[in-house]
Design an enzyme around this catalytic site. Sequence first.
Site, PDB file in Angstrom:
ATOM      1  NE  ARG A 161     -14.819 -10.533  21.175  1.00  0.00           N
ATOM      2  CZ  ARG A 161     -15.034 -11.842  20.987  1.00  0.00           C
ATOM      3  NH1 ARG A 161     -16.083 -12.408  21.544  1.00  0.00           N
ATOM      4  NH2 ARG A 161     -14.207 -12.558  20.267  1.00  0.00           N
ATOM      5  CG  ASP A 305     -19.924 -17.367  21.655  1.00  0.00           C
ATOM      6  OD1 ASP A 305     -19.431 -18.404  21.161  1.00  0.00           O
ATOM      7  OD2 ASP A 305     -19.283 -16.622  22.414  1.00  0.00           O
TER       8      ASP A 305
END
Length: 391
Positions: A161, A305
């Site tokens: 990603r 995150d």
Amino acid sequence: MPDIEVTGAHVEGAEPILTPQALDFVAGLQRRFGARREELLVARSARREEISRTGRLDFLPETAEIRAAEWKVAETPAALLDRRVEITGPTDRKMTVNALNSGAQVWLADFEDATTPTWSNLVQGQANLIDAFERRIDFTSPEGKEYRLRPDAELPTVVVRPRGWHLEERHVQTCHRRGAHAIGGMATFIPSRRDPAVNEAALAKVAADKNREAGDGFDGSWVAHPDLVPVCRTAFDSVLGDRPNRKDWPVESVEITAEQLLDVAGTEGARTERGLHSAIAVGLRYIEAWLRGHGAVGIFNLMEDVATAEISRSQIWQWVHNDVVLEGGEKVTAELVRRLVSEELSSLRESLGDAAYDAGRWRQAGALFEQVALDGDFADFLTVPGYALLD
């Protein structure tokens, strides 16, 4: 390459990454798409201003034909047909080894939400992927603990990603209608061997969540810790059996309206003082770690995150700018938030000790959190003003 210059500090293992060909490719991307990218960012800003002005968010009428048409995504590669368990996390060496040893079908190597975008993190992360593909990845912690690939490990398919130029949303019915995988949400719990009771209760919640997703028609789900791979696998094994996915399931005709997606009042829950305290506590701890270069952070037994910090500060910004009154009767104001931030930082200093507190980035974290949570204009991403504070 007279038009590109690498100004970042030297990073070990960078030579195979920052090759003339790679740098020329990056320069070519900018030359070809840079102007269009700027146009789209300006259009995005104008669209957001229109939504704020009109108070209306809806599906664009000019794209209705695309939504109504019968089309599907490209065929799924064989290596990605079975995605019942995906583990995701940053690309530091320790996480890379743990992800590859986890037993998951897929590792989402996350250079975005789970990675602080320092020069060293991004370059070293690419070098780590090369070592992973060549099965020579290892890591020794400062305490001397060694992490190595298991000789018999069946490595997951690695999906990278990258740091993106756009955001994307998904809906389950849409995924299967278009021939795409429907992947569930993230299980962020970090198993603890110190408190069996807490561990047992949390694992039960993870199992219930993954069983719900499996029963709802998902093809797989995400976990943040290797110990959760068996829990997730068990849930999806029970419904998938030997099949790699359920993309061939018949899709019910479901019409989702903008009103349904925006029905915030119809959701459960209440606005509480505890929720405000939690948003501040988590947001501060994450931003402080992010400023030190850690994009995936264990906070209160959960792996967080940057999305978590974004949710925390966005919630507070909305509450302040909409004159929200908490369940106990207190109105959420900028002054209240600043006082709670100050109190939280004082509590952290007391628990950590002066030396550890001063060695961290707590003052900058507090200032950045207040900026993105309280400014009159809502910053698109807290990481944008945060970039200036990175080493």
